[in-house]
Design an enzyme around this catalytic site. Sequence first.
Site, short mmCIF file in Angstrom:
data_model
loop_
_atom_site.label_atom_id
_atom_site.label_comp_id
_atom_site.label_asym_id
_atom_site.label_seq_id
_atom_site.Cartn_x
_atom_site.Cartn_y
_atom_site.Cartn_z
CB SER A 1 -0.89 0.02 1.24
OG SER A 1 -1.71 -1.10 1.26
CD GLU B 1 -2.11 -9.46 2.52
OE1 GLU B 1 -1.65 -8.73 3.39
OE2 GLU B 1 -2.34 -9.07 1.37
CD GLU C 1 -16.29 -2.53 2.65
OE1 GLU C 1 -15.04 -2.67 2.76
OE2 GLU C 1 -17.05 -2.51 3.64
#
Lengths: 360, 360, 387, 387
Positions: free
Chosen positions: D138, D253, D372
């Site tokens: 990220s 993951e 989501e």
Amino acid sequence: MLADAARGFLDEAAPVSHLRRLRDEGQTEDKALWKAMADMGWAGILVPENAGGSDMGHAAACVLATEMGKTLASSPFISTAVIAATALRQVADERANAALAQIASGDVTYALAVDENAKFNPEATQLRGDREGNGFRLNGSKGFVVDGGDADRLLVLARTGEALTLFDLPADREGISREAKSMIDSRDAATVSFADVEATGEDVLGQVDQAMTVLKPAIEAGQAALAAEMAGVAAGAFGMTVEYLKERKQFGVPIGAFQALQHRAAHLWCECEVTASAILNAGRKLDEDPENARLAVSLAKARATDTVQLAVQEGVQMHGGIGMTDAFDMGFYMKRARVGAEWLGDYGYHANIVAQARGF
Amino acid sequence: MLADAARGFLDEAAPVSHLRRLRDEGQTEDKALWKAMADMGWAGILVPENAGGSDMGHAAACVLATEMGKTLASSPFISTAVIAATALRQVADERANAALAQIASGDVTYALAVDENAKFNPEATQLRGDREGNGFRLNGSKGFVVDGGDADRLLVLARTGEALTLFDLPADREGISREAKSMIDSRDAATVSFADVEATGEDVLGQVDQAMTVLKPAIEAGQAALAAEMAGVAAGAFGMTVEYLKERKQFGVPIGAFQALQHRAAHLWCECEVTASAILNAGRKLDEDPENARLAVSLAKARATDTVQLAVQEGVQMHGGIGMTDAFDMGFYMKRARVGAEWLGDYGYHANIVAQARGF
Amino acid sequence: MSETTEQLSTFQAELRAWLEENCPQEMRDGRNDETTICWGGKNWNFTSDAQRTWLQRCVTKGYTVPTWPVEYGGAGLSRDEEKVFHAEMARINARYPLQSFGIWMLGPALLHFGTHEQKLHYLPPIARGEVRWCQGYSEPGAGSDLANVQTKCEDKGDHWLVNGQKIWTSYADKADWIFALVRTDKDAPKHKGISFVLINMETEGVSTRPIKLISGVSPFCETFFDDVKFPKEQVVGTVNRGWDVAKYLLTHEREMISAAGGSMGTGRPLGAVIADCETGETDPVLRGDAMRAEVDTLAVELTLERYKDQAEAGGSVGDASAMLKYMGTELNKRRLELLMAAGGSDALEWDDGRAPNWLRTKANSIEGGTSEVMLSILSKRVLGLPG
Amino acid sequence: MSETTEQLSTFQAELRAWLEENCPQEMRDGRNDETTICWGGKNWNFTSDAQRTWLQRCVTKGYTVPTWPVEYGGAGLSRDEEKVFHAEMARINARYPLQSFGIWMLGPALLHFGTHEQKLHYLPPIARGEVRWCQGYSEPGAGSDLANVQTKCEDKGDHWLVNGQKIWTSYADKADWIFALVRTDKDAPKHKGISFVLINMETEGVSTRPIKLISGVSPFCETFFDDVKFPKEQVVGTVNRGWDVAKYLLTHEREMISAAGGSMGTGRPLGAVIADCETGETDPVLRGDAMRAEVDTLAVELTLERYKDQAEAGGSVGDASAMLKYMGTELNKRRLELLMAAGGSDALEWDDGRAPNWLRTKANSIEGGTSEVMLSILSKRVLGLPG
């Protein structure tokens, strides 16, 4: 109107950053803030005018509690201005009036020492108040005494034989020792131990063996105000979340444009609205028909507990990574919501009261 | 492979329109369909090969039940091929083997007469089996006897003194009267009354006073197969719904492009997948370690009950108005799901067994 | 509008006495389901003398539409009086004397948009239960997109000519009149060419076909207009501005469907049913779910009251009524699921009567705007989320 | 790959004996939380001699990475043997000897995409617990959009030069090496210019800053690259095709985070905790919710096993692993909420230890792809819904 004024004050004097600062400094109390609240009449909101209070009633107290919940303002409002004041009003003798005046002025704070186990259950009180001469000797301990680390006085529920008696004691009475706990919501709660604490008939609030006459209305008032605070916590968390949905962009568009999040946000808003009705109803019922407010209060506490959990959980999830960081305020809401869920009876406790009142 | 073959047959011979036609004609039984299933070895799927069965085991029976659930195929499969066959196998004497052969050939169908009240609870059986001479006299009544209106034989649980005994009786035995019920799923269920019905020792399945030795494995097999059928019902409803989401346009786009519906559909798919694991596990456990299959079976039934409810509710809602019409098939799925939720123990019944098995 | 407490007490005492004297015992069972509702209308068959008597007596007092002005057949009650009225009715478990789409929907629309003549002409027959109305909004294939109106309505000088088809028209086969959305300008933007019109169902060219639902009943119809002529004055509000009327009405419809939540189903409180259930006391799943549903039911009912108070006080409820619709109908579905679970295998038989009510609730979150549409309305118009 | 039942029995007997002899008593408490995990690495401080001993003994047998090939430090176990291994470990409540991102993520990536030299170089130190890895995926502001990689990596002929910033790098402040996504072609389409690189954290220009979480702990850091040079060969797979590696790893993951579900928290079965709770037996809400959670936990665990079997049998799990991630993490949040509820006011104190675990689970459904994102992946790639 009251809400607007309160919001103006709280946004200025006790935003979430205020709680954060207290926590970072290892404090749970801001005496100046409580004094300022008292000066605005908040400490005396349930104190009769002849004792220096503003006597605005439970509905108004709930309005204040909701606003405090929105900014997570840390104060002994519910313990002192709601619970203790309501208990003292049930007595309304000279001594009680003097105590009410001290509450209204902000000079004295209270904490309610009831819980002995991990779940709220006043009837199961074991702390012993053995009769001795004209008085009593208290032995035992209380846990999760909210605002109990800093309070000047304690309302202590004790078992006197088969019955229960409520004592109103100074927190520094000999034999009382307090241990402040490190709570997840960064607010004050303590374990309080009683070792051969002497109490006189003067220290009894109301009648000996009749604790519930005084305590029941006080607890109900506290539950309603706590429910209101939780509705405020939900509204605060929800407000942050909706703002974030409008601002935050992901994959090139504001995340609030994603329909799945829209529907979840709208659902949460509906839950908040429905809970608000239950809070309003509880405050009104306590003002208009306090003898029969049990159902209304438990309905409010159950709904608020449910709603605030959803609000903070959605709040963290919709904020994504940032919602998990201590640097961001959402975590404070989540932790306060968890404490509010347990204090004065959890969801199951209150839902069960509702069910019983409805005949099942 | 078995699943593919079954699907091919059922899509042709027993699609939802087949159940609709039976309903519109006031029928609950299609003897020709059951005969065809028997010819494929389905009726004998749990019958030993030496009795003419295919003896493929419970996992295979669950595969068939799932496929039947997808098209809502109406047959006495669970009552006869699963429950009765499993019960008879526990006995495995000559008479039982003959009965198993009749099941495998499709010539004889069974129904399990256990329930007496609105909730599944075999231990609470009150139907009396009083000893008389060398035999018994049965008095009482059974409700919700699934497949009991058309069945040739009945497995009847009766109280014999303190204990329970299982009887295997022809449905036309003197004193037995059956009233077929109009059920919401358009399938066969009946109330069966017993007035001075005479039974001999020959009619007892297994040992007198030892009903559960035979009945427990039979019920567990039935519960697993019913769970599998419910998983199939869920899959059938879900399949229709996903197709509809792709085809149906609203506000100019396929409704499956709306993210809120996408996420709900994806969530439902996840639930179906997780339930499928529980079904597979139950079938395997019944085949490999039947003595200890209780937890696995209840886990499957609980999960399937939950999942199918969600699947049919989302199915109706996502189809909008058309989902509510009788002309559309979704309602059939919803009604069968409701019956499947109750038969052989509802969600709470099985979740409680899971909790107990897990030590709480 | 605001009475003194004393005035309210007087009203309450009089009302209580009137109800005691006038409400037939048979009408005091609190029932409110398909088999006991009095819908009224030209062809209405009263299910009992008591039902007829109860309606007639209420009509004389204006109690079929208690809040409507007296000149239109109502009792002209204020909001506080209305609360007293409902409380006193509930106290003796009185059935509603009359229910209809005329009361719930056309009435409010006419009171807001109608001319004085229209009000005088149409409202009193509704109040008296003489004319039964149905609504013609949805069209085949349009689904949630109510503004997608294709039914064509042409101005033929001295009359309108309408052709097209409506679907999900509640009880159209039993109604005397229909209020409907029609397209009067096909070239205008979608929302700008719609008019709100009133058509007698006996007019030549109007026909209906019932739609059978999964619950086995047929409360909805398809309705066909085949060269139907009707007078020019039968338009409510401005021609081509019918969407304004429709939007206003949707608000009322939402409240209506939501309000129905509390009393639908068996009419018995949920808790009582659960308590009766064999395993209700011991099955924590059923009991826990019932407790939750009861908490939510009471809170949703309080919310409905709060919004009514707000509307009475002049505050607009507006889009937030979508919340009442959404929460009320979703809750009602949960409640009926629980009632079915509590009923166990008994409830699975058609004859038992629970199943049709249960299945009927599944339509609540679809008719009058789906739950999804409600959530989208709230997200955009109340929360101000983009898109 | 498939052993006879007899071979499996032999393996089981030997393993059981080995464990009996070699697993220190202190390591048999089944704990698996922040305070007891052994992460390994150059600077690792063992919390006890037993922890050190247990790791060393497992390393000699390859049991830190039981399914890896023996030449890379594993035990080369088959899927069936692995099941036996986990069952036997669980039987004595043995702690995992070693956990790390090297085992869970980099290892599988290298086994799939690495060269033989890379495998020999990087895998054995992971297996021995000598090198601790962190992940750099990220970036600030990119959120769920992992392909939005801005960290610039330039080809300087004989070395790479990297500049940029990563966020949510787990334990970067304690790691020896990082595997990271960097942009090696800024002109290519978003997914086509990314490479998967390996960087020593001691390299000049690498720095980290911990991020404090609401649970009070700091498992994540910001990591900064300021003119960091590293050798050309430290790229996994093809240059500019790093997204393929990333996608593959995301699958692992997801399974990892999901698998953590069962054992996170206190390590005690949910039911036992509820049973201990003062009101657990009498509060139908708490008990009912716990029953539901227990049912779902068992079924999700079975699903994880089923998918592992499927993968072992050669079937690809692929996008469906998003389901494991979604269901596992959402369930884990529910479980920890229930544990907090069961703990009542005791659980509200930091010293109690439950709260950090509870709060930590809130990140499970965010890290490694939000719930989501998982639902969107499933809806598009598995269900084939449009858009």
